[in-house]
Scaffold this motif. Structure first.
Motif, PDB file in Angstrom:
ATOM      1  N   HIS A  32      43.248  44.288  32.824  1.00  0.00           N
ATOM      2  CA  HIS A  32      42.816  44.557  34.193  1.00  0.00           C
ATOM      3  C   HIS A  32      43.434  45.876  34.621  1.00  0.00           C
ATOM      4  CE1 HIS A  32      41.882  40.103  35.322  1.00  0.00           C
ATOM      5  NE2 HIS A  32      41.302  40.502  34.209  1.00  0.00           N
ATOM      6  N   VAL A  33      42.576  46.870  34.865  1.00  0.00           N
ATOM      7  CA  VAL A  33      43.092  48.151  35.343  1.00  0.00           C
ATOM      8  C   VAL A  33      43.189  48.058  36.849  1.00  0.00           C
ATOM      9  CG1 VAL A  33      42.708  50.628  35.440  1.00  0.00           C
ATOM     10  CG2 VAL A  33      41.928  49.315  33.450  1.00  0.00           C
ATOM     11  N   PRO A  34      44.425  48.087  37.400  1.00  0.00           N
ATOM     12  CA  PRO A  34      44.569  47.902  38.848  1.00  0.00           C
ATOM     13  C   PRO A  34      44.055  49.123  39.613  1.00  0.00           C
ATOM     14  CG  PRO A  34      46.691  48.355  37.850  1.00  0.00           C
ATOM     15  CD  PRO A  34      45.702  48.285  36.722  1.00  0.00           C
ATOM     16  N   LEU A  35      43.351  48.876  40.694  1.00  0.00           N
ATOM     17  CA  LEU A  35      42.836  49.964  41.532  1.00  0.00           C
ATOM     18  C   LEU A  35      43.460  49.909  42.922  1.00  0.00           C
ATOM     19  CD1 LEU A  35      39.006  50.252  40.896  1.00  0.00           C
ATOM     20  CD2 LEU A  35      40.851  51.673  40.025  1.00  0.00           C
ATOM     21  N   GLY A  36      44.227  48.897  43.226  1.00  0.00           N
ATOM     22  CA  GLY A  36      44.799  48.734  44.556  1.00  0.00           C
ATOM     23  C   GLY A  36      45.246  47.306  44.681  1.00  0.00           C
ATOM     24  N   PRO A  37      45.600  46.874  45.905  1.00  0.00           N
ATOM     25  CA  PRO A  37      46.039  45.487  46.070  1.00  0.00           C
ATOM     26  C   PRO A  37      44.906  44.517  45.722  1.00  0.00           C
ATOM     27  CG  PRO A  37      45.739  46.579  48.191  1.00  0.00           C
ATOM     28  CD  PRO A  37      45.607  47.634  47.150  1.00  0.00           C
TER      29      PRO A  37
END
Lengths: 351, 338
Positions: B168-173
């Motif tokens: 999972h590539v985090p993009l924000g909260p």
């Protein structure tokens, strides 16, 4: 001899005979036909019987292609017809009632007529490209079939319905008789009347035909309706044969087989001429190919590979550009660009 | 300039943009309306992650639809994409389970897809056979090859592929995307650049507008036509690789009917099926519309899967009618299927 070599049905016949020969080499009794309990049995009868739905669909497709169109939705129509008939029959109090079964078949076929007419109107009246217009029904039709069956496989237990695809009449499987009737009727209507000529003229140039007084719009709608009717009958035979309706898998890929049969039969995809005999031969070639693959023990998974090969070869053999490039080493200028010029002319006149 | 020409010029000058942009604008409106309706109707719908999930679930379709856009812009069609996806997953899974390293396998699969596309393009161009029938044969061929390799589903357990599929590539909260989405977006940007800013890209539009004129103008029509099928083959293979990341398996029945989804996405995105008009941005919107239909049906719960097909069919119908009504060249319907 020259006449024979140039006959356009030569190649389908040759392929069919070769396939049958191959079978005879593997199995000497391949061509024998026996009579058991007053019914005909044998590999040839099986080819005809299992090929019946394909022949029907291909006959309808031939006329559509003759007008320069194409009908991708036949597979979905096959599924819808089977689903509708089985739904109505399963609602009957007595599934053995002949009247009820005939009613169910009638409802299913009327539904097919409506769907086919809708295709025709989209193509002829609204002017959508045939491949796109029928794509809509191809996608939505599968959904519709599943909606009718509620996503289940409806099974019926109805002797009169079973006769349609699985029964025998006059020693022959009933499906073969249905196909024979449809083929003969179609041949009579198109070749004994001017109808076939008119269809070909619409395929040659719809606008020019309209200008000489042919109702090309009505004819186009009619052939799409006829094609859906053929697909509907095929759907009834398929679902009756297994006494059930499967919205998902009935008639899957049959549109491709049907187009293939038409092309093998020598009907040009550009429209403007057609050969019903060729189409029947083409459908038999495909069915024999399938049977051959099973009977000589090649893994059935390779059927698709063979079909790919056959489509490519047949199309190459029909392509004027390919013939010009391969068979005439001398560069003859006029023949090569001729086909494309012709197409452009058709497009510009039609607009 | 004649009066008629002048008037036509003026008319065109008065409203040059709306006509070309109407299909894209309608699709945008539809997308917003669908999202708003979903947000009003269901709890937890109007969140960023729902939108991102549409991308995650449809990254492969986006890549395939991009390739399809190139082909349709030239006025052709590619029916082989679904089968090429299946073949790609099958070849990748089989070779990787045979102990090959994953990266060379991916390279090989992409090359295979491109070559298959090039072969079909060459037959279409040099033997003047309709794209429809050639790619149909390609579809049989690729699906048939899958069955020859293996009729069963093959699992992929290679750690790199699993990582690519499950990271999972985090993009924000609480917002994330999968690596596939990033790959798809990179492909999208590259494709937009090629189509809008390179000589080849403009050639694609020219060929779709009028092949004869393009030929007379001295454009490399043959090369362009073969190139778009190569691109489509490449994109399908890449789509297959992304599909393998997503499902972690190779199976001959993967992506059955994806060619229809891809064509539907392109049409809903406003690209004319006769070629010459259309934008990749529209294709992205088309893919999002298809994805959002699926999401809404999932949220609805009581509606069954087949409604997806019916809704897509209706949307196709609506957008084709729209093309006919407003399309600049929509007034032309070639009598032959192309």
């Amino acid at each position: 001899m020259r006449e024979l070599l140039r006959h356009r049905l030569l190649w389908p016949v040759v392929v069919l005979v070769l396939l049958l020969l191959l079978n005879v080499i593997y199995n000497n009794g391949f061509l024998s036909i026996q009579v058991k309990d007053g019914h005909l049995y044998g590999n040839l009868i099986d080819i005809l019987r299992f090929g019946a739905p394909l022949i029907l669909v291909a006959i309808g497709m031939t006329l559509v292609i003759a007008t320069g169109g194409i009908d991708l939705s036949v597979g979905s129509v096959v599924a819808i017809a089977g689903a509708m008939a089985c739904l109505r029959i399963s609602d009957l109090g007595d599934q053995g009632a002949v009247g009820g079964v005939l009613g169910a078949i009638g409802v299913a076929l009327v539904l097919c007529l409506v769907l086919g007419a809708a295709n025709g109107v989209l193509v002829a009246a609204i002017g959508v490209q045939p491949i796109v217009a029928t794509l809509i029904l191809m996608v939505a039709g599968r959904g519709l079939a599943q909606l009718i069956t509620d996503g289940q496989i409806i099974t019926v237990n109805s002797p009169p319905y079973k006769l349609f695809g699985g029964g025998y009449w006059l020693t022959l499987p009933f499906g073969i008789i249905v196909v024979a009737v449809v083929v003969v009727l179609t041949a009579l209507l198109t070749r004994r009347l001017a109808l076939g000529l008119l269809i070909e003229s619409v395929g040659g140039n719809a606008e020019a035909s309209r200008l000489v007084g042919i109702r090309s719009r009505g004819l186009t709608i009619m052939v799409y309706t006829f094609c859906a009717l053929c697909a509907g009958i095929a759907g009834l035979i398929i679902s009756s044969n297994v006494s059930s309706a499967d919205g998902n898998n009935a008639g899957l890929w049959i549109e491709l087989d049907a187009i293939l049969a038409v092309v093998i039969g020598g009907t040009s995809l550009m429209g403007g001429r057609f050969s019903l005999t060729g189409t029947v031969l083409g459908a038999l070639v495909i069915q024999t190919l399938t049977t051959t693959i099973y009977s000589i023990g090649v893994p059935p998974e390779t059927t698709l590979l063979f079909k790919a090969l056959v489509v490519t070869l047949v199309c190459l053999a029909q392509s004027p550009a390919f013939r010009a490039k391969v068979f005439h080493r001398r560069r003859r200028r006029p023949p090569a660009p001729a086909p494309s010029d012709e197409i452009d002319e058709k497009v510009s006149v039609a607009t | 300039m004649t009066t008629a020409g002048l008037r036509r010029g003026l008319l065109r000058g008065r409203r040059p943009l709306p006509r070309r942009y109407v299909p894209v604008l309608v699709t945008t409106g539809l997308l917003i309306a669908m999202f708003a309706a979903g947000g009003v109707r269901y709890e937890n719908f109007a969140t960023g992650q729902i939108v991102l999930n549409v991308f995650v679930d449809n990254a492969y379709l986006l890549v395939v639809a991009i390739g399809m856009t190139f082909v349709i812009l030239t006025g052709g069609i590619d029916l082989s994409v679904g089968s090429v996806i299946a073949l790609s997953t099958m070849v990748s899974a089989t070779l990787i389970s045979d102990g090959w390293a994953p990266l060379p396998v991916i390279g090989l699969v992409l090359l295979m897809g491109a070559l298959l596309g090039l072969g079909m393009g060459a037959i279409i161009q040099y033997f003047e056979i309709q794209p429809f029938i050639v790619t149909l044969a390609g579809m049989f061929l690729a699906r048939g090859l899958c069955y020859v390799i293996n009729t069963e589903s093959v699992k992929i357990t290679d750690p790199l592929i699993v990582a690519l599929g499950e990271t999972h590539v985090p993009l924000g909260p609480e917002l994330w995307v999968s690596p596939s989405v990033i790959i798809a977006l990179v492909v999208l940007l590259a494709a937009i650049y090629v189509l809008q800013y390179t000589r080849f890209g403009r050639g694609v539009y020219a060929v779709g507008g009028s092949e004869q004129s393009a030929l007379l103008m001295g454009l490399p029509v043959a090369r362009t036509k073969m190139a778009v099928y190569t691109i489509s083959g490449f994109c399908s293979a890449l789509g297959g690789v992304l599909f393998a990341f997503y499902t972690l398996s190779g199976w001959s029945l993967h992506a059955l009917g994806t060619e229809l989804d891809a064509i539907a996405a392109v049409v809903i995105g406003g690209t004319l099926l006769t070629g010459g008009y259309g934008y990749l941005f529209g294709t992205v919107l088309g893919v999002l519309v298809l994805g959002l239909i699926q999401t809404i049906l999932n949220f609805e719960g009581t509606l069954s899967a087949w409604w997806t097909k019916i809704v897509i069919g209706l949307l196709l119908f609506a957008f084709i009618l729209l093309q006919r009504l407003i399309g600049a060249r929509g007034g032309q319907a070639p009598p032959t299927p192309s």
